[in-house]
Design a protein around this motif. Structure first.
Motif, PDB file in Angstrom:
ATOM      1  N   ASP A 140       0.820  -1.214   0.000  1.00  0.00           N
ATOM      2  CA  ASP A 140       0.000   0.000   0.000  1.00  0.00           C
ATOM      3  C   ASP A 140       0.849   1.256   0.000  1.00  0.00           C
ATOM      4  OD1 ASP A 140      -2.306  -1.549   0.083  1.00  0.00           O
ATOM      5  OD2 ASP A 140      -2.379  -1.569   2.275  1.00  0.00           O
ATOM      6  N   PHE A 141       2.149   1.118   0.194  1.00  0.00           N
ATOM      7  CA  PHE A 141       3.027   2.278   0.300  1.00  0.00           C
ATOM      8  C   PHE A 141       4.187   2.145  -0.679  1.00  0.00           C
ATOM      9  CE2 PHE A 141       1.122   1.417   4.464  1.00  0.00           C
ATOM     10  CZ  PHE A 141       0.430   2.600   4.678  1.00  0.00           C
ATOM     11  N   GLN A 142       3.868   1.995  -1.958  1.00  0.00           N
ATOM     12  CA  GLN A 142       4.909   1.802  -2.955  1.00  0.00           C
ATOM     13  C   GLN A 142       5.423   3.141  -3.473  1.00  0.00           C
ATOM     14  OE1 GLN A 142       2.141  -0.564  -5.085  1.00  0.00           O
ATOM     15  NE2 GLN A 142       1.915   0.890  -6.761  1.00  0.00           N
ATOM     16  N   LEU A 143       6.618   3.104  -4.029  1.00  0.00           N
ATOM     17  CA  LEU A 143       7.254   4.306  -4.557  1.00  0.00           C
ATOM     18  C   LEU A 143       6.445   4.876  -5.719  1.00  0.00           C
ATOM     19  CD1 LEU A 143      10.968   3.102  -4.570  1.00  0.00           C
ATOM     20  CD2 LEU A 143      10.101   5.074  -3.296  1.00  0.00           C
ATOM     21  N   ASP A 144       6.260   6.195  -5.711  1.00  0.00           N
ATOM     22  CA  ASP A 144       5.612   6.848  -6.839  1.00  0.00           C
ATOM     23  C   ASP A 144       6.592   7.841  -7.463  1.00  0.00           C
ATOM     24  OD1 ASP A 144       5.689   9.051  -5.133  1.00  0.00           O
ATOM     25  OD2 ASP A 144       3.581   8.867  -4.558  1.00  0.00           O
ATOM     26  N   GLU A 145       6.157   8.519  -8.518  1.00  0.00           N
ATOM     27  CA  GLU A 145       7.046   9.427  -9.241  1.00  0.00           C
ATOM     28  C   GLU A 145       7.532  10.569  -8.356  1.00  0.00           C
ATOM     29  OE1 GLU A 145       6.012  10.842 -13.065  1.00  0.00           O
ATOM     30  OE2 GLU A 145       5.203   8.932 -13.764  1.00  0.00           O
ATOM     31  N   GLU A 146       6.653  11.063  -7.488  1.00  0.00           N
ATOM     32  CA  GLU A 146       7.035  12.173  -6.623  1.00  0.00           C
ATOM     33  C   GLU A 146       8.148  11.768  -5.661  1.00  0.00           C
ATOM     34  OE1 GLU A 146       7.300  15.908  -5.520  1.00  0.00           O
ATOM     35  OE2 GLU A 146       5.932  15.191  -7.093  1.00  0.00           O
ATOM     36  N   GLN A 147       8.055  10.563  -5.111  1.00  0.00           N
ATOM     37  CA  GLN A 147       9.103  10.089  -4.208  1.00  0.00           C
ATOM     38  C   GLN A 147      10.417   9.871  -4.949  1.00  0.00           C
ATOM     39  OE1 GLN A 147       6.506   6.820  -2.822  1.00  0.00           O
ATOM     40  NE2 GLN A 147       7.007   7.438  -0.734  1.00  0.00           N
ATOM     41  N   LEU A 148      10.336   9.308  -6.155  1.00  0.00           N
ATOM     42  CA  LEU A 148      11.550   9.112  -6.950  1.00  0.00           C
ATOM     43  C   LEU A 148      12.166  10.453  -7.330  1.00  0.00           C
ATOM     44  CD1 LEU A 148      10.453   6.184  -9.293  1.00  0.00           C
ATOM     45  CD2 LEU A 148      12.065   6.071  -7.397  1.00  0.00           C
ATOM     46  N   ARG A 149      11.324  11.427  -7.598  1.00  0.00           N
ATOM     47  CA  ARG A 149      11.824  12.761  -7.913  1.00  0.00           C
ATOM     48  C   ARG A 149      12.556  13.363  -6.706  1.00  0.00           C
ATOM     49  NH1 ARG A 149       7.472  14.280  -9.857  1.00  0.00           N
ATOM     50  NH2 ARG A 149       7.916  13.728 -12.017  1.00  0.00           N
ATOM     51  N   SER A 150      12.015  13.135  -5.513  1.00  0.00           N
ATOM     52  CA  SER A 150      12.664  13.628  -4.295  1.00  0.00           C
ATOM     53  C   SER A 150      14.012  12.944  -4.071  1.00  0.00           C
ATOM     54  CB  SER A 150      11.759  13.392  -3.078  1.00  0.00           C
ATOM     55  OG  SER A 150      10.557  14.114  -3.195  1.00  0.00           O
ATOM     56  N   ILE A 151      14.044  11.615  -4.291  1.00  0.00           N
ATOM     57  CA  ILE A 151      15.299  10.872  -4.163  1.00  0.00           C
ATOM     58  C   ILE A 151      16.334  11.410  -5.154  1.00  0.00           C
ATOM     59  CG2 ILE A 151      16.385   8.620  -4.543  1.00  0.00           C
ATOM     60  CD1 ILE A 151      13.819   7.344  -3.458  1.00  0.00           C
ATOM     61  N   SER A 152      15.890  11.655  -6.377  1.00  0.00           N
ATOM     62  CA  SER A 152      16.787  12.177  -7.403  1.00  0.00           C
ATOM     63  C   SER A 152      17.365  13.524  -7.003  1.00  0.00           C
ATOM     64  CB  SER A 152      16.043  12.293  -8.739  1.00  0.00           C
ATOM     65  OG  SER A 152      16.867  12.868  -9.723  1.00  0.00           O
ATOM     66  N   HIS A 153      16.531  14.397  -6.427  1.00  0.00           N
ATOM     67  CA  HIS A 153      16.998  15.725  -6.016  1.00  0.00           C
ATOM     68  C   HIS A 153      18.027  15.635  -4.896  1.00  0.00           C
ATOM     69  CE1 HIS A 153      13.078  17.689  -7.693  1.00  0.00           C
ATOM     70  NE2 HIS A 153      13.971  17.435  -8.633  1.00  0.00           N
ATOM     71  N   VAL A 154      17.797  14.713  -3.945  1.00  0.00           N
ATOM     72  CA  VAL A 154      18.742  14.547  -2.837  1.00  0.00           C
ATOM     73  C   VAL A 154      20.090  14.041  -3.355  1.00  0.00           C
ATOM     74  CG1 VAL A 154      19.232  13.265  -0.722  1.00  0.00           C
ATOM     75  CG2 VAL A 154      16.943  14.173  -1.112  1.00  0.00           C
ATOM     76  N   ILE A 155      20.043  13.021  -4.214  1.00  0.00           N
ATOM     77  CA  ILE A 155      21.278  12.461  -4.775  1.00  0.00           C
ATOM     78  C   ILE A 155      22.033  13.520  -5.570  1.00  0.00           C
ATOM     79  CG2 ILE A 155      22.210  10.782  -6.420  1.00  0.00           C
ATOM     80  CD1 ILE A 155      21.304   9.492  -3.845  1.00  0.00           C
ATOM     81  N   GLU A 156      21.298  14.289  -6.350  1.00  0.00           N
ATOM     82  CA  GLU A 156      21.939  15.310  -7.181  1.00  0.00           C
ATOM     83  C   GLU A 156      22.587  16.397  -6.328  1.00  0.00           C
ATOM     84  OE1 GLU A 156      20.965  18.101 -11.091  1.00  0.00           O
ATOM     85  OE2 GLU A 156      19.405  16.855 -10.190  1.00  0.00           O
ATOM     86  N   SER A 157      21.912  16.812  -5.256  1.00  0.00           N
ATOM     87  CA  SER A 157      22.457  17.872  -4.416  1.00  0.00           C
ATOM     88  C   SER A 157      23.629  17.390  -3.572  1.00  0.00           C
ATOM     89  CB  SER A 157      21.359  18.433  -3.507  1.00  0.00           C
ATOM     90  OG  SER A 157      20.863  17.427  -2.628  1.00  0.00           O
ATOM     91  N   ASP A 158      23.613  16.108  -3.163  1.00  0.00           N
ATOM     92  CA  ASP A 158      24.679  15.583  -2.309  1.00  0.00           C
ATOM     93  C   ASP A 158      25.906  15.106  -3.086  1.00  0.00           C
ATOM     94  OD1 ASP A 158      23.093  16.122  -0.168  1.00  0.00           O
ATOM     95  OD2 ASP A 158      22.615  14.041   0.322  1.00  0.00           O
ATOM     96  N   PHE A 159      25.674  14.548  -4.279  1.00  0.00           N
ATOM     97  CA  PHE A 159      26.774  13.939  -5.023  1.00  0.00           C
ATOM     98  C   PHE A 159      27.049  14.614  -6.366  1.00  0.00           C
ATOM     99  CE2 PHE A 159      25.096  10.663  -2.215  1.00  0.00           C
ATOM    100  CZ  PHE A 159      26.248  10.144  -1.649  1.00  0.00           C
ATOM    101  N   PHE A 160      26.199  15.586  -6.744  1.00  0.00           N
ATOM    102  CA  PHE A 160      26.365  16.300  -8.014  1.00  0.00           C
ATOM    103  C   PHE A 160      26.313  15.351  -9.212  1.00  0.00           C
ATOM    104  CE2 PHE A 160      28.693  18.616  -4.693  1.00  0.00           C
ATOM    105  CZ  PHE A 160      27.984  19.814  -4.713  1.00  0.00           C
ATOM    106  N   VAL A 161      25.412  14.388  -9.147  1.00  0.00           N
ATOM    107  CA  VAL A 161      25.180  13.470 -10.260  1.00  0.00           C
ATOM    108  C   VAL A 161      23.691  13.461 -10.595  1.00  0.00           C
ATOM    109  CG1 VAL A 161      27.141  11.991  -9.711  1.00  0.00           C
ATOM    110  CG2 VAL A 161      24.908  11.467  -8.742  1.00  0.00           C
ATOM    111  N   SER A 162      23.379  13.294 -11.862  1.00  0.00           N
ATOM    112  CA  SER A 162      21.988  13.246 -12.311  1.00  0.00           C
ATOM    113  C   SER A 162      21.515  11.798 -12.368  1.00  0.00           C
ATOM    114  CB  SER A 162      21.854  13.889 -13.696  1.00  0.00           C
ATOM    115  OG  SER A 162      22.319  15.228 -13.664  1.00  0.00           O
ATOM    116  N   VAL A 163      20.346  11.536 -11.808  1.00  0.00           N
ATOM    117  CA  VAL A 163      19.797  10.182 -11.755  1.00  0.00           C
ATOM    118  C   VAL A 163      18.522  10.115 -12.587  1.00  0.00           C
ATOM    119  CG1 VAL A 163      19.068   8.290 -10.261  1.00  0.00           C
ATOM    120  CG2 VAL A 163      20.639  10.021  -9.388  1.00  0.00           C
TER     121      VAL A 163
END
Length: 304
Positions: A140-163
């Motif tokens: 009932d609590f699966q990953l959606d696009e908004e959550q993946l977008r948030s993960i992508s933003h965190v990774i990009e800001s912390d590691f300077f890589v695009s996911v």
């Protein structure tokens, strides 16, 4: 001599230092002095080519557990790539979310970041320094696009890589699961090469252009000839039609999206219907029009 292999395998990686990670996705070879190294995608090599290269060069070997250390990660990797037994699943369905990064970074820190960001019912499987899988159990609590977008933003800001992500479909865990995963890999590869405007794709978003690509050229010329003429005569019309279709055929939403008066949008939609005889207010007409838009864009608009 290793550099000459780039003519045969242009996507190979050539470097003068020992590779930081060795994975089954890429086969590495070195010369006698071990001052040059080349990594070739396993999918680009036939068994005969691998055996020939082994006769000419020294193959490097690595342990996949360096990337995947947890029992669940190893279990899923063995199942998907080495014909291992199906992971324990209690009858639940799973899907694979593929991800890739344009730049490489510290793999251990990246792994820690993903494990911290991902929800409980997921398994992280790394394939290389810049790509991996998120295996997710249906709940009932699966990953959606908004959550993946948030993960992508965190990774990009912390590691300077695009996911970028490709969301697969939930499937029972059996041998058909592997076959479905391979189909999704092909669609993911297509989306990375062709659909560069959106970094979160799925089977739903990629399937229409993927099908269109495999439609015979003569069929496309016959089916979309009239719409191409209409779009060429009025290049702004394609933006209106596409926005109309992407906003659930809602005139008001389309007008808001395009910063136009709704009467202007209505006029343009009626104009398209009149000139093409495709009633895009119906589901079947909208589907045909959407494929026509994708076909026109692939031939005439600049790639992003």
């Amino acid at each position: 001599m290793l550099t000459s292999l780039l003519l045969k395998y242009p996507d190979a990686t050539f470097q003068k230092h020992y590779p930081s990670e060795l994975t089954p996705m890429k086969i590495w070879f070195t010369n006698e002095t071990q001052d040059e190294f080349i990594g070739i995608k396993a999918s680009d090599l036939t068994q005969e080519e691998i055996e020939l290269l082994r006769c000419l060069f020294q193959e490097l070997s690595g342990d996949q557990k360096r990337l995947n250390e947890s029992p669940r990660s190893i279990e899923w990797f063995e199942f998907l790539f080495n014909k291992g037994p199906a992971p324990s699943h209690d009858g639940a369905e799973y899907r694979v979310i593929q991800f890739s990064m344009k730049e490489k970074t510290d793999i251990q820190l990246m792994k820690e970041a993903f494990n911290h960001l991902l929800p409980l019912l997921t398994v992280l499987v790394l394939l290389d320094e810049d790509k991996g899988l998120i295996v997710e159990e249906k709940s009932d609590f699966q990953l959606d696009e908004e959550q993946l977008r948030s993960i992508s933003h965190v990774i990009e800001s912390d590691f300077f890589v695009s996911v970028s992500f490709f969301i697969g479909q939930f499937q029972p865990v059996n041998r058909d699961f592997i076959r479905s995963y391979k189909y999704e890999c092909e669609m993911h590869s297509f989306s990375e090469d062709t659909l560069r405007s959106n970094y979160i794709q799925s089977v739903v978003t990629v399937l229409p252009p993927f099908m269109l690509k495999h439609l015979p050229v003569e069929w496309k010329e016959h089916i979309f000839n009239k719409t191409k003429q209409v779009f060429s005569e009025d290049t702004e019309l394609i933006h209106t039609v596409k926005a109309f279709l992407e906003n659930q055929s809602n005139i008001s939403q389309t007008a808001k999206k395009l910063f136009m008066h709704r009467n202007s949008v209505q006029y343009r939609i009626d104009k398209f219907i009149e000139k093409t005889t495709i009633d895009i207010k119906t589901f079947q007409g909208a589907l045909l029009a959407y494929l026509a838009v994708l076909d026109y864009e692939s031939d005439n608009l600049p790639k992003k």
